[in-house]
Design an enzyme around this catalytic site. Structure first.
Site, PDB file in Angstrom:
ATOM      1  N   ASP A 264     -10.790   1.605 -24.425  1.00 44.27           N
ATOM      2  CA  ASP A 264     -10.938   1.425 -22.978  1.00 44.27           C
ATOM      3  C   ASP A 264     -11.087   2.741 -22.238  1.00 44.27           C
ATOM      4  O   ASP A 264     -10.496   3.739 -22.647  1.00 44.27           O
ATOM      5  CB  ASP A 264      -9.657   0.800 -22.386  1.00 44.27           C
ATOM      6  CG  ASP A 264      -9.568  -0.671 -22.608  1.00 44.27           C
ATOM      7  OD1 ASP A 264     -10.555  -1.253 -23.068  1.00 44.27           O
ATOM      8  OD2 ASP A 264      -8.500  -1.232 -22.298  1.00 44.27           O
TER       9      ASP A 264
ATOM     10  N   PRO B  50       0.813  -1.218   0.000  1.00 39.14           N
ATOM     11  CA  PRO B  50       0.000   0.000   0.000  1.00 39.14           C
ATOM     12  C   PRO B  50       0.848   1.270   0.000  1.00 39.14           C
ATOM     13  O   PRO B  50       0.348   2.366  -0.238  1.00 39.14           O
ATOM     14  CB  PRO B  50      -0.839  -0.109   1.274  1.00 39.14           C
ATOM     15  CG  PRO B  50      -0.412  -1.319   1.991  1.00 39.14           C
ATOM     16  CD  PRO B  50       0.585  -2.064   1.179  1.00 39.14           C
TER      17      PRO B  50
ATOM     18  N   ARG C 299      -4.051  -8.128 -20.897  1.00 38.04           N
ATOM     19  CA  ARG C 299      -5.027  -7.779 -21.921  1.00 38.04           C
ATOM     20  C   ARG C 299      -4.517  -6.743 -22.919  1.00 38.04           C
ATOM     21  O   ARG C 299      -5.112  -6.541 -23.965  1.00 38.04           O
ATOM     22  CB  ARG C 299      -6.366  -7.376 -21.313  1.00 38.04           C
ATOM     23  CG  ARG C 299      -6.340  -6.151 -20.467  1.00 38.04           C
ATOM     24  CD  ARG C 299      -7.665  -5.966 -19.747  1.00 38.04           C
ATOM     25  NE  ARG C 299      -8.754  -5.545 -20.631  1.00 38.04           N
ATOM     26  CZ  ARG C 299      -8.859  -4.337 -21.174  1.00 38.04           C
ATOM     27  NH1 ARG C 299      -7.924  -3.425 -20.948  1.00 38.04           N
ATOM     28  NH2 ARG C 299      -9.875  -4.030 -21.943  1.00 38.04           N
TER      29      ARG C 299
ATOM     30  N   GLU D  39       2.707  -7.985   8.602  1.00 39.66           N
ATOM     31  CA  GLU D  39       2.955  -6.566   8.881  1.00 39.66           C
ATOM     32  C   GLU D  39       3.717  -5.859   7.758  1.00 39.66           C
ATOM     33  O   GLU D  39       3.575  -4.670   7.540  1.00 39.66           O
ATOM     34  CB  GLU D  39       3.755  -6.484  10.195  1.00 39.66           C
ATOM     35  CG  GLU D  39       3.335  -5.449  11.190  1.00 39.66           C
ATOM     36  CD  GLU D  39       1.911  -4.910  11.068  1.00 39.66           C
ATOM     37  OE1 GLU D  39       1.804  -3.694  10.901  1.00 39.66           O
ATOM     38  OE2 GLU D  39       0.935  -5.676  11.152  1.00 39.66           O
TER      39      GLU D  39
HETATM   40  N1  ADE Z   1      -0.841  -5.208  -0.151  1.00 43.34           N
HETATM   41  C1  ADE Z   1      -1.734  -4.813   0.782  1.00 43.34           C
HETATM   42  N2  ADE Z   1      -2.463  -3.794   0.363  1.00 43.34           N
HETATM   43  C2  ADE Z   1      -2.049  -3.498  -0.910  1.00 43.34           C
HETATM   44  C3  ADE Z   1      -2.407  -2.524  -1.878  1.00 43.34           C
HETATM   45  N3  ADE Z   1      -3.353  -1.614  -1.634  1.00 43.34           N
HETATM   46  N4  ADE Z   1      -1.755  -2.541  -3.049  1.00 43.34           N
HETATM   47  C4  ADE Z   1      -0.772  -3.433  -3.278  1.00 43.34           C
HETATM   48  N5  ADE Z   1      -0.380  -4.363  -2.413  1.00 43.34           N
HETATM   49  C5  ADE Z   1      -1.009  -4.402  -1.229  1.00 43.34           C
END
Ligand code: ADE
Length: 222
Positions: free
Chosen positions: A167, A88, A152, A115
């Site tokens: 697209d 994230p 794709r 974690e």
């Molecule tokens: N792992 C956990 N959350 C994630 C996300 N939002 N994007 C990529 N990998 C992740």
């Protein structure tokens, strides 16, 4: 194109990549997806891949020696392979990045869990990607999103070459509305222009609809 996914949960990734268009792309030899189990590089009798964090705190952290050991071995055959950490904290994934990745020869997608990663792992990857501002239980779904969206765009994967050209996002716009039979449903009619067969008029109408829809729904794209 070759995509290797490094994960503790290979079945999670395989269930996405072994069906439908991705399955066909692999059968045609356009795409090769390899799913590797990180445990194969784990330490000791229990194939340990993680440990408790220095400094304390909840959760487990992926060990640098395990993850980097796997990356080095997977990269050994092709130094040009791009290593991507799914987290994230990465750069936000969008259609521009999909296009960029689809030009690569090989991708190695590294899925996190628990974690997080030992910070030193970051020195061994080319890119970090997040598929959105929310936290998943692991990177597997993010890896599936990348394999699917990149595949794709590879020539020959979709039925018609042009079928991804319209697209949403490809021109920085959302896609125009589509209609099929019946011509009328509960008083809702298919727009006249689409039934007329004037291709120039149809293209103009679609462009306008794309612009209006983008302005209404995603002004941030314009
Ligand atoms: N792992 C956990 N959350 C994630 C996300 N939002 N994007 C990529 N990998 C992740």
């Amino acid at each position: 194109m070759k995509i290797t996914v490094l994960t503790l949960f290979p079945e999670m990734v395989k269930c996405f990549t072994s069906e439908s268009i991705l399955k066909r792309a692999q059968e045609k030899g356009i795409l090769e997806v390899r799913v590797k189990n990180l445990s194969d590089w784990g330490r000791g009798k229990w194939k340990k891949v993680d440990d408790t964090p220095y400094g304390g705190g909840a959760g487990m952290v992926f060990r640098v020696d395990v993850v980097v050991g796997a990356i080095k071995e997977l990269k050994h055959k092709n130094k040009k392979a791009k290593v991507i950490l799914l987290t994230p904290q990465g750069e936000k994934y969008d259609q521009k990045r999909v296009q960029m990745l689809s030009q690569e020869e090989e991708l190695i997608l590294v899925c996190g869990h628990y974690e997080g990663f030992d910070e030193r792992i970051r020195d061994y990857v080319d890119m970090e990607i997040s598929i959105g501002d929310y936290v998943l239980t692991g990177g597997e779904i993010a890896a599936a999103v990348i394999v699917d969206s990149v595949a794709r765009l590879l020539p020959g994967v979709l039925g018609k070459e042009e079928s991804h050209q319209d697209d949403s996002f490809s021109e920085g716009l959302l896609e125009y509305p589509h209609y099929t039979r019946p011509e009328e449903y509960e008083g809702k009619k298919v727009p006249e222009v689409l039934r007329g067969g004037n291709h120039k008029e149809i293209a103009k109408w679609r462009k306008e609809k794309s612009e209006v829809r983008t302005n209404e729904r995603r002004p941030d794209l314009t």
